[in-house]
Design a protein around this motif. Structure first.
Motif, PDB file in Angstrom:
ATOM      1  N   ALA A   4      41.971 -85.427  71.070  1.00  0.00           N
ATOM      2  CA  ALA A   4      43.178 -85.158  71.875  1.00  0.00           C
ATOM      3  C   ALA A   4      42.858 -85.195  73.362  1.00  0.00           C
ATOM      4  N   VAL A   5      41.713 -84.644  73.742  1.00  0.00           N
ATOM      5  CA  VAL A   5      41.288 -84.712  75.146  1.00  0.00           C
ATOM      6  C   VAL A   5      41.102 -86.168  75.563  1.00  0.00           C
ATOM      7  N   ALA A   6      40.443 -86.959  74.690  1.00  0.00           N
ATOM      8  CA  ALA A   6      40.238 -88.378  74.993  1.00  0.00           C
ATOM      9  C   ALA A   6      41.573 -89.110  75.139  1.00  0.00           C
ATOM     10  N   ALA A   7      42.563 -88.741  74.317  1.00  0.00           N
ATOM     11  CA  ALA A   7      43.876 -89.388  74.384  1.00  0.00           C
ATOM     12  C   ALA A   7      44.588 -89.080  75.696  1.00  0.00           C
ATOM     13  N   VAL A   8      44.400 -87.871  76.218  1.00  0.00           N
ATOM     14  CA  VAL A   8      44.982 -87.523  77.521  1.00  0.00           C
ATOM     15  C   VAL A   8      44.272 -88.288  78.628  1.00  0.00           C
ATOM     16  N   GLU A   9      42.954 -88.283  78.595  1.00  0.00           N
ATOM     17  CA  GLU A   9      42.172 -88.903  79.664  1.00  0.00           C
ATOM     18  C   GLU A   9      42.368 -90.417  79.725  1.00  0.00           C
ATOM     19  N   SER A  10      42.566 -91.043  78.559  1.00  0.00           N
ATOM     20  CA  SER A  10      42.741 -92.498  78.528  1.00  0.00           C
ATOM     21  C   SER A  10      44.177 -92.928  78.805  1.00  0.00           C
ATOM     22  N   GLY A  11      45.102 -91.981  78.700  1.00  0.00           N
ATOM     23  CA  GLY A  11      46.508 -92.314  78.861  1.00  0.00           C
ATOM     24  C   GLY A  11      47.151 -92.846  77.597  1.00  0.00           C
ATOM     25  N   GLU A  12      46.417 -92.906  76.496  1.00  0.00           N
ATOM     26  CA  GLU A  12      46.966 -93.421  75.241  1.00  0.00           C
ATOM     27  C   GLU A  12      47.978 -92.456  74.638  1.00  0.00           C
ATOM     28  N   GLU A  13      47.783 -91.153  74.838  1.00  0.00           N
ATOM     29  CA  GLU A  13      48.734 -90.118  74.445  1.00  0.00           C
ATOM     30  C   GLU A  13      48.955 -90.031  72.936  1.00  0.00           C
ATOM     31  N   ARG A  14      48.025 -90.496  72.159  1.00  0.00           N
ATOM     32  CA  ARG A  14      48.049 -90.300  70.706  1.00  0.00           C
ATOM     33  C   ARG A  14      46.622 -90.447  70.186  1.00  0.00           C
ATOM     34  N   ILE A  15      46.367 -89.834  69.051  1.00  0.00           N
ATOM     35  CA  ILE A  15      45.058 -89.954  68.388  1.00  0.00           C
ATOM     36  C   ILE A  15      45.168 -91.059  67.342  1.00  0.00           C
ATOM     37  N   THR A  16      44.229 -91.983  67.372  1.00  0.00           N
ATOM     38  CA  THR A  16      44.212 -93.085  66.414  1.00  0.00           C
ATOM     39  C   THR A  16      42.857 -93.136  65.722  1.00  0.00           C
ATOM     40  N   SER A  17      42.758 -93.999  64.740  1.00  0.00           N
ATOM     41  CA  SER A  17      41.467 -94.193  64.072  1.00  0.00           C
ATOM     42  C   SER A  17      40.418 -94.658  65.064  1.00  0.00           C
ATOM     43  N   SER A  18      40.815 -95.492  65.996  1.00  0.00           N
ATOM     44  CA  SER A  18      39.872 -95.973  67.016  1.00  0.00           C
ATOM     45  C   SER A  18      39.370 -94.827  67.890  1.00  0.00           C
ATOM     46  N   THR A  19      40.270 -93.895  68.213  1.00  0.00           N
ATOM     47  CA  THR A  19      39.875 -92.740  69.018  1.00  0.00           C
ATOM     48  C   THR A  19      38.822 -91.918  68.292  1.00  0.00           C
ATOM     49  N   VAL A  20      39.037 -91.711  66.984  1.00  0.00           N
ATOM     50  CA  VAL A  20      38.083 -90.927  66.186  1.00  0.00           C
ATOM     51  C   VAL A  20      36.754 -91.658  66.077  1.00  0.00           C
ATOM     52  N   MET A  21      36.793 -92.949  65.820  1.00  0.00           N
ATOM     53  CA  MET A  21      35.555 -93.728  65.695  1.00  0.00           C
ATOM     54  C   MET A  21      34.755 -93.726  66.991  1.00  0.00           C
ATOM     55  N   ALA A  22      35.460 -93.720  68.118  1.00  0.00           N
ATOM     56  CA  ALA A  22      34.788 -93.754  69.419  1.00  0.00           C
ATOM     57  C   ALA A  22      33.997 -92.478  69.702  1.00  0.00           C
ATOM     58  N   LEU A  23      34.316 -91.394  68.990  1.00  0.00           N
ATOM     59  CA  LEU A  23      33.556 -90.153  69.181  1.00  0.00           C
ATOM     60  C   LEU A  23      32.100 -90.308  68.766  1.00  0.00           C
ATOM     61  N   GLY A  24      31.857 -91.177  67.797  1.00  0.00           N
ATOM     62  CA  GLY A  24      30.517 -91.261  67.227  1.00  0.00           C
ATOM     63  C   GLY A  24      30.128 -89.958  66.540  1.00  0.00           C
ATOM     64  N   TYR A  25      31.098 -89.327  65.898  1.00  0.00           N
ATOM     65  CA  TYR A  25      30.910 -87.982  65.343  1.00  0.00           C
ATOM     66  C   TYR A  25      29.987 -88.025  64.139  1.00  0.00           C
ATOM     67  N   VAL A  26      28.977 -87.162  64.146  1.00  0.00           N
ATOM     68  CA  VAL A  26      28.027 -87.077  63.040  1.00  0.00           C
ATOM     69  C   VAL A  26      28.366 -85.846  62.204  1.00  0.00           C
TER      70      VAL A  26
END
Length: 293
Positions: free
Chosen positions: A256-278
């Motif tokens: 959600a923070v990434a969505a605000v900072e990027s201006g996308e204003e929504r969470i997508t699969s791409s947003t989650v993948m970009a986290l590199g979450y382990v």
């Protein structure tokens, strides 16, 4: 108003990015079936009549699954309604034996000399005096598994103490911890018969999990709906979180923070993948760890 948001959250859409991000990162209470069951069980203990052998409660589950927040939320709600504090949360200290356990209680009850005593008998007297004076009905021992990391006789002494304060002071102990606490309690029938158990289990990929994601999305001030509860996005979050509510909140908060900072204003699969979450179970052998060797 944005239909996917709570009214209070929707009102934040006109705020600046820093304000919205601060709201996203703020701690939040998430009601769910496990939390409700634990609160109901503690409420019954709080409202019970006096007893010569009051029952205790075990709230058990895996790490990072919201057990501490459940306990603290109950204690705070009690304080808001009560004219006298009858629920106290004790942070169980690391270390074996009664000395560490007494220190936990003295600190939790805000004893002025909690760090100054040296005699075990003196500490025992002080604990008894405080319990007799404060007359708590519930003592909630958070991270209770920390008290189990000693010799068998140390654990037996702590369990004996819990039985004694129940009998002498009419206190219901509430133990909050990992699965090891359940095993230790049921090592003997004497202790196992005194405690009911509420399991705070990992979340399955089911309707309850979808409801959890909907609740989280409704509290995140993003202009566009993310539809977190719909696959494949919901399945991706479930797999990465391994069904642990703390991990779910962490993933949704970061995206959600990434969505605000990027201006996308929504969470997508791409947003989650970009986290590199382990996932938690794989962090010990993660690429980051190997890069440091």
């Amino acid at each position: 108003m944005a239909d996917h948001l709570l009214p209070s959250t929707s009102a934040l859409l006109d705020a600046d990015a820093a304000t919205r991000i601060a709201h996203i990162r703020a701690p939040r209470w998430i009601g769910h079936p496990g939390a409700s069951a634990a609160h109901d069980a503690m409420r019954r203990l709080l409202e019970r009549p006096p007893s010569l052998r009051p029952r205790g409660l075990l709230i058990a589950g895996p790490y990072h699954n919201g057990k501490t927040m459940i306990a603290e939320r109950f204690a705070v709600e009690h304080l808001r309604r009560a004219d006298r504090q009858r629920v106290w949360v004790i942070q169980t200290r690391e270390g074996a034996g009664l000395s560490h356990f007494y220190a936990s209680i003295l600190s939790g009850l805000r004893a002025p000399q909690a760090a100054g005593w040296r005699s075990l008998s003196r500490a025992s007297e002080q604990v008894d005096h405080l319990l007799d004076s404060l007359k708590p009905r519930l003592l909630i021992f958070d991270e209770f598994h920390s008290a189990l990391r000693g010799r068998r006789q140390d654990v037996k002494a702590i369990f004996s103490f819990l039985r004694r304060i129940a009998r002498v002071h009419d206190i219901s102990p509430v133990l909050v911890g990992e699965i090891a606490v359940y095993d230790a309690l049921h090592d003997t029938e004497e202790m196992g018969s005194r405690f009911d158990t509420v399991a705070v289990s990992r979340w399955g990929f089911d309707e309850d999990f979808a409801t959890l994601l909907d609740s989280l999305e409704a509290s995140m001030p993003l202009a566009h709906a993310s539809n977190l509860s719909r696959p494949p996005l919901a399945k991706m979050i479930h797999d990465l979180s391994e069904g642990l509510i703390g991990e779910v909140v962490d993933i949704v908060t970061r995206t959600a923070v990434a969505a605000v900072e990027s201006g996308e204003e929504r969470i997508t699969s791409s947003t989650v993948m970009a986290l590199g979450y382990v996932p938690l179970s794989r962090r010990r052998n993660s690429a980051l760890r190997h890069s440091m060797t």
